[in-house]
Design a protein around this motif. Structure first.
Motif, PDB file in Angstrom:
ATOM      1  N   ALA A  95      33.359  41.581  26.998  1.00  0.00           N
ATOM      2  CA  ALA A  95      32.651  43.125  26.653  1.00  0.00           C
ATOM      3  C   ALA A  95      31.303  43.006  26.791  1.00  0.00           C
ATOM      4  CB  ALA A  95      32.947  43.466  25.360  1.00  0.00           C
ATOM      5  N   GLY A  96      30.653  44.004  27.673  1.00  0.00           N
ATOM      6  CA  GLY A  96      29.239  44.207  27.891  1.00  0.00           C
ATOM      7  C   GLY A  96      28.670  43.491  28.930  1.00  0.00           C
ATOM      8  N   ILE A  97      29.593  42.548  29.566  1.00  0.00           N
ATOM      9  CA  ILE A  97      29.260  41.918  31.052  1.00  0.00           C
ATOM     10  C   ILE A  97      29.785  42.466  32.021  1.00  0.00           C
ATOM     11  CG2 ILE A  97      29.017  39.748  32.191  1.00  0.00           C
ATOM     12  CD1 ILE A  97      27.084  39.825  29.863  1.00  0.00           C
ATOM     13  N   LYS A  98      29.171  42.857  33.187  1.00  0.00           N
ATOM     14  CA  LYS A  98      29.962  43.556  34.319  1.00  0.00           C
ATOM     15  C   LYS A  98      30.590  42.317  35.011  1.00  0.00           C
ATOM     16  CE  LYS A  98      28.927  46.047  38.488  1.00  0.00           C
ATOM     17  NZ  LYS A  98      28.207  46.720  39.529  1.00  0.00           N
ATOM     18  N   SER A  99      31.974  42.512  35.026  1.00  0.00           N
ATOM     19  CA  SER A  99      32.937  42.024  36.071  1.00  0.00           C
ATOM     20  C   SER A  99      33.130  42.414  37.281  1.00  0.00           C
ATOM     21  CB  SER A  99      34.305  41.637  35.360  1.00  0.00           C
ATOM     22  OG  SER A  99      35.236  41.184  36.158  1.00  0.00           O
ATOM     23  N   MET A 100      33.165  41.517  38.451  1.00  0.00           N
ATOM     24  CA  MET A 100      33.481  42.012  39.724  1.00  0.00           C
ATOM     25  C   MET A 100      34.904  42.300  39.833  1.00  0.00           C
ATOM     26  SD  MET A 100      30.767  39.375  41.673  1.00  0.00           S
ATOM     27  CE  MET A 100      31.067  40.110  43.316  1.00  0.00           C
ATOM     28  N   VAL A 101      35.710  41.832  39.046  1.00  0.00           N
ATOM     29  CA  VAL A 101      37.184  41.910  39.487  1.00  0.00           C
ATOM     30  C   VAL A 101      37.838  42.662  38.282  1.00  0.00           C
ATOM     31  CG1 VAL A 101      37.404  39.906  40.830  1.00  0.00           C
ATOM     32  CG2 VAL A 101      37.372  39.651  38.207  1.00  0.00           C
ATOM     33  N   HIS A 141      42.957  35.611  47.074  1.00  0.00           N
ATOM     34  CA  HIS A 141      43.692  35.979  45.728  1.00  0.00           C
ATOM     35  C   HIS A 141      42.926  36.222  44.704  1.00  0.00           C
ATOM     36  CE1 HIS A 141      47.528  36.203  47.495  1.00  0.00           C
ATOM     37  NE2 HIS A 141      47.390  35.128  47.897  1.00  0.00           N
ATOM     38  N   LEU A 142      41.894  35.326  44.405  1.00  0.00           N
ATOM     39  CA  LEU A 142      40.914  35.400  43.059  1.00  0.00           C
ATOM     40  C   LEU A 142      40.017  36.486  43.186  1.00  0.00           C
ATOM     41  CD1 LEU A 142      39.990  31.710  41.820  1.00  0.00           C
ATOM     42  CD2 LEU A 142      41.463  33.457  40.817  1.00  0.00           C
ATOM     43  N   VAL A 143      39.568  36.753  44.198  1.00  0.00           N
ATOM     44  CA  VAL A 143      38.611  37.879  44.567  1.00  0.00           C
ATOM     45  C   VAL A 143      39.397  39.398  44.410  1.00  0.00           C
ATOM     46  CG1 VAL A 143      37.197  39.154  46.241  1.00  0.00           C
ATOM     47  CG2 VAL A 143      37.019  36.579  45.792  1.00  0.00           C
ATOM     48  N   ARG A 144      40.470  39.280  45.041  1.00  0.00           N
ATOM     49  CA  ARG A 144      41.394  40.443  44.954  1.00  0.00           C
ATOM     50  C   ARG A 144      42.115  40.740  43.765  1.00  0.00           C
ATOM     51  NH1 ARG A 144      43.051  43.803  49.203  1.00  0.00           N
ATOM     52  NH2 ARG A 144      42.040  42.392  50.631  1.00  0.00           N
ATOM     53  N   ARG A 145      42.662  39.903  42.962  1.00  0.00           N
ATOM     54  CA  ARG A 145      43.543  40.070  41.919  1.00  0.00           C
ATOM     55  C   ARG A 145      43.413  39.002  40.899  1.00  0.00           C
ATOM     56  NH1 ARG A 145      48.809  37.690  42.423  1.00  0.00           N
ATOM     57  NH2 ARG A 145      49.129  36.407  44.155  1.00  0.00           N
ATOM     58  N   ALA A 146      42.368  38.613  40.648  1.00  0.00           N
ATOM     59  CA  ALA A 146      42.144  37.600  39.501  1.00  0.00           C
ATOM     60  C   ALA A 146      43.068  37.739  38.137  1.00  0.00           C
ATOM     61  CB  ALA A 146      40.669  37.533  38.999  1.00  0.00           C
ATOM     62  N   LYS A 147      43.165  39.066  37.852  1.00  0.00           N
ATOM     63  CA  LYS A 147      43.802  39.422  36.566  1.00  0.00           C
ATOM     64  C   LYS A 147      45.386  38.941  36.507  1.00  0.00           C
ATOM     65  CE  LYS A 147      45.166  44.102  38.329  1.00  0.00           C
ATOM     66  NZ  LYS A 147      46.736  43.791  38.368  1.00  0.00           N
ATOM     67  N   ASP A 148      45.729  38.567  37.916  1.00  0.00           N
ATOM     68  CA  ASP A 148      47.338  38.413  37.699  1.00  0.00           C
ATOM     69  C   ASP A 148      47.727  36.855  37.445  1.00  0.00           C
ATOM     70  OD1 ASP A 148      48.106  40.955  38.660  1.00  0.00           O
ATOM     71  OD2 ASP A 148      47.855  40.398  40.825  1.00  0.00           O
ATOM     72  N   PHE A 149      46.301  36.142  37.316  1.00  0.00           N
ATOM     73  CA  PHE A 149      46.589  34.648  37.180  1.00  0.00           C
ATOM     74  C   PHE A 149      46.347  34.152  35.617  1.00  0.00           C
ATOM     75  CE2 PHE A 149      45.454  35.075  41.835  1.00  0.00           C
ATOM     76  CZ  PHE A 149      46.565  34.354  42.208  1.00  0.00           C
TER      77      PHE A 149
END
Length: 354
Positions: A112-118, A225-233
């Motif tokens: 929180a407070g840090i911009k995430s690219m994914v 895949h990490l760039v496109r959908r990191a949240k899935d891992f």
């Protein structure tokens, strides 16, 4: 009162600053805790070892670390060492090899407070730490690379069932505590014997954890895949070089490599070590970001708490982690994260939140 003996290796570049900040925060936290104390043992590593003992990792440092529960290691600037020391393993590789720290565990999580690219992501990479294509540590003696003539270099990659089994077990055990998903990353379609052995061994281990979902990816596809959908891992297990590359990518995607923590373990000891380098260009300017080193120390506390079944130590880890996160969320951070705080100001703000 339980006392944990922690080695402190300040290292090079920004190492002395970020390691000192980490020690200061741990000391401030443990002074408010009950039943726990830390004994910090300062040991030479890097330029301090070269200048005092003629070795970036002197024998006395290794001997002292044998008696420690774990240690905090700063970054090293081995690229600037004298030629005779460049020919050796760098300090990180030497300690991983000497202590057989086979698991390099590197989480990447949005803050929180840090911009995430994914967007939102929360994954952990388990990197096999002792073999693969790292020629400075994959041989019993000698180096795994050589030149047959001035224009031809050969590199030997080493893949063993033993190494694949133990890193796989470590990854699957972690998955059981998280979202119960493991992704095996390899290149078995091209390096069929080496990565084939790694892949099949990890699959065999996975059968012992029926509650965990298992999938596998080629390394090139995994970067996409990490760039496109990191949240899935959830948990990723892979080999030495691939783990090194993927963890840097994942760290940057969720905010900054400067925030990326890691520990190296052998089941009996653990080494906390931020994933980033020594940044000699900003050394001594009181502007370095210590979060990666601090969160590595939090990982070390969690590891020690699990190994020694110490709930008080686990609570201490959560207290320190929460203080770090709330400080960042409040907008107090170093310049690399868009803030104005110096290293010492940021450290003080965390200590006050404790």
């Amino acid at each position: 009162m339980t006392t944990y003996k922690l080695g402190v290796l300040y290292g090079d570049g920004i190492g002395p600053e970020i390691v000192q900040s980490t020690v200061d925060v741990l000391q401030a936290a443990v002074e408010r805790a009950e039943g726990i104390s830390f004994e910090f043992v300062e040991l030479p590593m890097g330029w301090s070892g070269i200048n005092e003992y003629g070795d970036p990792v002197p024998a006395l440092t290794k001997e002292a670390l044998e008696t420690c529960h774990g240690w905090i290691m700063g970054p090293h600037d081995s690229a600037a060492y004298p030629l005779e020391h460049k020919a050796k393993r760098n300090p990180s590789g030497e300690l991983r090899h000497h202590f057989d720290l086979y698991a390099n565990i590197r989480p990447s999580k949005t803050i929180a407070g840090i911009k995430s690219m994914v967007g939102q992501a929360d994954l952990v990479i388990f990197r096999e730490n002792t073999e693969g294509f790292y020629p400075d540590r994959n041989m019993y003696a000698g180096s795994g690379e050589f030149m047959v003539n001035p224009e031809t270099a050969l590199v030997v990659g080493v893949f063993t069932k033993k190494a694949a089994e133990r890193i796989a077990h470590a990854a699957f055990r972690m998955a059981l505590q998280r979202r119960k998903k493991v992704a095996i990353v390899h290149k078995a379609n091209v390096i069929k014997l080496g990565y084939g052995l790694f892949l099949e061994t990890c699959r065999e281990v996975g059968k012992q954890y029926p509650a965990v979902e298992v999938e596998d990816y080629h390394i090139d596809a995994m970067t996409a895949h990490l760039v496109r959908r990191a949240k899935d891992f959830d948990v990723i297990v892979t080999t030495n070089m691939f783990g090194d590359i993927l963890s840097d990518l994942a760290g940057e995607l969720v905010g900054s490599l400067g925030l990326a923590p890691s520990i190296n373990t052998n089941d009996n000891q653990a080494m906390a070590q931020a994933a980033h380098g020594s940044a000699p260009d900003i050394a001594g300017k009181n502007m370095a970001n210590p979060v990666g080193e601090m969160l590595s120390a939090v990982m070390l506390l969690d590891w020690l708490a699990s190994r020694h079944q110490d709930e008080s130590l686990q609570q201490l880890a959560r207290t320190v982690e929460t203080a770090i996160m709330r400080t960042i969320e409040a907008g107090i951070c170093t310049r690399d994260l868009g803030g104005t705080a110096t290293t010492t100001e940021f450290t003080k703000a965390i200590a006050e939140r404790l």
